[in-house]
Design a protein around this motif. Structure first.
Motif, PDB file in Angstrom:
ATOM      1  N   TRP A   1      25.089  18.983 -23.170  1.00 22.81           N
ATOM      2  CA  TRP A   1      24.900  18.364 -24.479  1.00 22.81           C
ATOM      3  C   TRP A   1      23.677  18.971 -25.155  1.00 22.81           C
ATOM      4  O   TRP A   1      22.653  19.193 -24.511  1.00 22.81           O
ATOM      5  N   GLY A   2      23.789  19.220 -26.444  1.00 21.64           N
ATOM      6  CA  GLY A   2      22.623  19.675 -27.188  1.00 21.64           C
ATOM      7  C   GLY A   2      21.576  18.577 -27.202  1.00 21.64           C
ATOM      8  O   GLY A   2      21.858  17.451 -27.621  1.00 21.64           O
ATOM      9  N   ARG A   3      20.389  18.899 -26.733  1.00 26.65           N
ATOM     10  CA  ARG A   3      19.371  17.839 -26.617  1.00 26.65           C
ATOM     11  C   ARG A   3      18.968  17.313 -27.989  1.00 26.65           C
ATOM     12  O   ARG A   3      18.785  16.102 -28.168  1.00 26.65           O
ATOM     13  N   SER A   4      18.804  18.171 -28.946  1.00 26.66           N
ATOM     14  CA  SER A   4      18.377  17.729 -30.276  1.00 26.66           C
ATOM     15  C   SER A   4      19.532  17.173 -31.097  1.00 26.66           C
ATOM     16  O   SER A   4      19.371  16.209 -31.838  1.00 26.66           O
ATOM     17  N   SER A   5      20.730  17.743 -30.948  1.00 29.30           N
ATOM     18  CA  SER A   5      21.873  17.306 -31.750  1.00 29.30           C
ATOM     19  C   SER A   5      22.611  16.126 -31.136  1.00 29.30           C
ATOM     20  O   SER A   5      23.248  15.333 -31.847  1.00 29.30           O
ATOM     21  N   GLY A   6      22.550  16.020 -29.788  1.00 30.98           N
ATOM     22  CA  GLY A   6      23.296  14.973 -29.107  1.00 30.98           C
ATOM     23  C   GLY A   6      24.777  15.260 -28.988  1.00 30.98           C
ATOM     24  O   GLY A   6      25.544  14.447 -28.474  1.00 30.98           O
ATOM     25  N   LYS A   7      25.200  16.452 -29.429  1.00 38.70           N
ATOM     26  CA  LYS A   7      26.626  16.796 -29.416  1.00 38.70           C
ATOM     27  C   LYS A   7      26.990  17.554 -28.139  1.00 38.70           C
ATOM     28  O   LYS A   7      26.183  18.289 -27.581  1.00 38.70           O
ATOM     29  N   LEU A   8      28.235  17.366 -27.703  1.00 45.29           N
ATOM     30  CA  LEU A   8      28.728  18.066 -26.528  1.00 45.29           C
ATOM     31  C   LEU A   8      28.948  19.540 -26.863  1.00 45.29           C
ATOM     32  O   LEU A   8      29.718  19.864 -27.764  1.00 45.29           O
ATOM     33  N   HIS A   9      28.252  20.413 -26.141  1.00 45.34           N
ATOM     34  CA  HIS A   9      28.420  21.848 -26.371  1.00 45.34           C
ATOM     35  C   HIS A   9      29.594  22.389 -25.572  1.00 45.34           C
ATOM     36  O   HIS A   9      30.417  23.142 -26.095  1.00 45.34           O
ATOM     37  N   CYS A  10      29.679  22.016 -24.294  1.00 41.33           N
ATOM     38  CA  CYS A  10      30.796  22.479 -23.485  1.00 41.33           C
ATOM     39  C   CYS A  10      30.923  21.619 -22.229  1.00 41.33           C
ATOM     40  O   CYS A  10      29.999  20.914 -21.835  1.00 41.33           O
ATOM     41  N   SER A  11      32.095  21.705 -21.626  1.00 40.60           N
ATOM     42  CA  SER A  11      32.368  21.032 -20.366  1.00 40.60           C
ATOM     43  C   SER A  11      32.927  22.064 -19.407  1.00 40.60           C
ATOM     44  O   SER A  11      33.924  22.726 -19.711  1.00 40.60           O
ATOM     45  N   LEU A  12      32.279  22.231 -18.253  1.00 41.59           N
ATOM     46  CA  LEU A  12      32.681  23.248 -17.286  1.00 41.59           C
ATOM     47  C   LEU A  12      33.343  22.611 -16.075  1.00 41.59           C
ATOM     48  O   LEU A  12      32.895  21.569 -15.582  1.00 41.59           O
ATOM     49  N   VAL A  13      34.400  23.248 -15.608  1.00 35.87           N
ATOM     50  CA  VAL A  13      35.091  22.775 -14.406  1.00 35.87           C
ATOM     51  C   VAL A  13      34.757  23.703 -13.244  1.00 35.87           C
ATOM     52  O   VAL A  13      34.185  24.776 -13.427  1.00 35.87           O
ATOM     53  N   GLY A  14      35.105  23.301 -12.056  1.00 34.44           N
ATOM     54  CA  GLY A  14      34.852  24.100 -10.869  1.00 34.44           C
ATOM     55  C   GLY A  14      34.936  23.232  -9.632  1.00 34.44           C
ATOM     56  O   GLY A  14      35.710  23.495  -8.707  1.00 34.44           O
ATOM     57  N   HIS A  15      34.160  22.172  -9.595  1.00 33.48           N
ATOM     58  CA  HIS A  15      34.210  21.267  -8.454  1.00 33.48           C
ATOM     59  C   HIS A  15      35.540  20.515  -8.431  1.00 33.48           C
ATOM     60  O   HIS A  15      36.146  20.271  -9.470  1.00 33.48           O
ATOM     61  N   TYR A  16      35.974  20.157  -7.228  1.00 33.32           N
ATOM     62  CA  TYR A  16      37.231  19.418  -7.114  1.00 33.32           C
ATOM     63  C   TYR A  16      37.039  18.083  -6.388  1.00 33.32           C
ATOM     64  O   TYR A  16      37.973  17.495  -5.871  1.00 33.32           O
ATOM     65  N   ASP A  17      35.802  17.624  -6.381  1.00 31.91           N
ATOM     66  CA  ASP A  17      35.491  16.269  -5.930  1.00 31.91           C
ATOM     67  C   ASP A  17      34.175  15.861  -6.594  1.00 31.91           C
ATOM     68  O   ASP A  17      33.544  16.654  -7.291  1.00 31.91           O
ATOM     69  N   GLU A  18      33.748  14.654  -6.364  1.00 31.83           N
ATOM     70  CA  GLU A  18      32.590  14.079  -7.036  1.00 31.83           C
ATOM     71  C   GLU A  18      31.330  14.941  -6.909  1.00 31.83           C
ATOM     72  O   GLU A  18      30.993  15.411  -5.821  1.00 31.83           O
ATOM     73  N   ILE A  19      30.650  15.152  -8.027  1.00 34.26           N
ATOM     74  CA  ILE A  19      29.379  15.885  -8.045  1.00 34.26           C
ATOM     75  C   ILE A  19      28.260  14.884  -7.756  1.00 34.26           C
ATOM     76  O   ILE A  19      28.176  13.834  -8.384  1.00 34.26           O
ATOM     77  N   THR A  20      27.392  15.235  -6.796  1.00 34.19           N
ATOM     78  CA  THR A  20      26.365  14.285  -6.362  1.00 34.19           C
ATOM     79  C   THR A  20      24.961  14.622  -6.851  1.00 34.19           C
ATOM     80  O   THR A  20      24.078  13.771  -6.834  1.00 34.19           O
TER      81      THR A  20
END
Length: 398
Positions: free
Chosen positions: A302-321
């Protein structure tokens, strides 16, 4: 003969669909995965090489050193527990001791350089879920938080238990995370912030001769105090203090699906909120990005100043801890690492060009699949079409 194969046991349709989806996703190479043999429950940077190395807590009962620039070198491990390790910290004299909290209710320690086992801290009556190191009055201390709803302050050198912290007035549940608030600490009194399975965030003042729970000024009722910080609806999993900013705001991630910025100058009232969705297990903050991750397996920038989602990346196939920022010798963030129950460590860029390139790489398979559908590739072969036609003719005859 016993089996651990989930297919040998009853599964709901949803469980079967999740297992098949994860199996199909497991082979991807996004984030240059380093594959370990057990679930990864926590991670911290290795202070000896913070630009490239992590110390990860494994469910197999070890802490493992992982160099993200050398995927083959994962042989260095700190062993002792026979139960899962769920939290790690580095501290003690000259920051030379590794500490790990385990399901066996103990905190284990090792000399970081030699891997020699050190003192074992026993006092909790349930899983140890968080550990941090501090120095108060010239003494090196360890603080551990457990599923038993307690935080114990230990003298690292002697192993003596100095204090046991708990909230008897507002029901406190299993401890999830601990962080030292250096901006509110002094040489003789340290400020600790705790998160737990209830939505309350608590602050504590710790001295060698005692402790107290700090009250907060209420932003809703000026002139009155509130015993806890209550900005989430359910479990608070992660606390991050943004030491790169002048205000040193508190960032939190929660099972209510949000990450929030709690403003110090507003007495830790919510100043900004990011809706990731699902259980948000981890948050990392740079001068440009707010990075969130959790149960849905995606990493969102997320853009820290804008608060908008810049991108969403996939890769993991179970919960990220956990999300861990890797910093160069200048102290600036260079990359971010994600670790997961899927047993992989993945590394992602922080520059906009690098993120945009990663997004394009992940879009290619989808685009190729769409092209194949349009061209007819990947559809029924001639033999399969003939067989289908014959079956349909049989149905018509009936």
């Amino acid at each position: 003969m016993q089996s651990s194969d989930p297919q040998h046991f009853f599964e709901t349709d949803a469980e079967q669909a999740t297992r098949k989806r994860r199996a199909a996703k497991a082979g991807n190479k996004y984030g240059n995965p380093i594959i370990l043999k057990s679930k990864i429950l926590a991670a911290v940077p290795d202070p000896r090489s913070p630009a490239s190395s992590l110390l990860v807590a494994e469910s197999a009962g070890a802490v493992r050193l992982v160099n993200v620039d050398d995927p083959e070198d994962t042989r260095t491990a700190y062993r002792g527990p026979t139960a899962p390790v769920c939290c790690v910290a580095v501290g003690g004299p000259n920051s030379g001791t590794l500490f790990a909290g385990s399901w066996d209710m103990a905190v284990w320690s090792w000399d970081l350089a030699s891997k020699t086992p050190g003192r074992k801290y026993i006092g909790h009556s349930d899983f140890v879920k968080a550990v941090v190191c501090i120095t108060v009055g010239g003494k090196d201390l360890l603080i551990s938080g457990g599923a038993d709803k307690k935080m114990i302050v230990w003298d690292i050198a002697s192993g003596a238990r100095l204090h046991t912290l708990k909230d008897d007035m507002v029901n406190m549940m299993s401890i999830q995370d601990l962080v030292i608030d250096h901006a509110s600490s002094s040489q003789d009194e340290v400020s600790l912030i705790s998160a737990s399975s209830d939505p309350h965030i608590r602050r504590w003042k710790i001295r060698l001769d005692g402790w107290e729970q700090a009250a907060e000024c209420s932003p809703d009722a000026p002139g009155s105090d509130r015993r806890t910080i209550l900005e989430h609806e359910t479990t608070v999993y992660k606390l991050v203090l943004d030491h790169d900013s002048d205000e040193v705001d508190l960032w939190t991630s929660s099972g209510d699906g949000t990450v929030k910025c709690l403003s110090r100058i507003k007495d830790f009232a919510c100043d900004d909120s990011f809706h990731h969705g699902g259980h948000v297990r981890a948050v990392a903050v740079t001068d440009q990005w707010v990075i969130t991750a959790g149960r849905d397996e995606d990493i969102k920038f997320w853009g820290r100043s804008s608060g908008k989602l810049h991108c969403s990346l996939v890769g993991h196939y179970d919960e990220i801890t956990e999300l861990v920022l890797l910093r160069g010798s200048n102290g600036l963030c260079q990359r971010v690492c994600s670790v997961s129950i899927d047993g992989t460590v993945r590394t992602w860029p922080l520059d906009k060009a690098g993120l945009d390139s990663a997004v394009k790489d992940q879009e290619k398979p989808v685009e190729e699949e769409k092209k194949a559908e349009v061209s007819g590739e990947g559809l029924l072969s001639a033999e399969e079409e003939a067989e289908l036609a014959a079956l349909m003719d049989d149905d018509d005859d009936e």
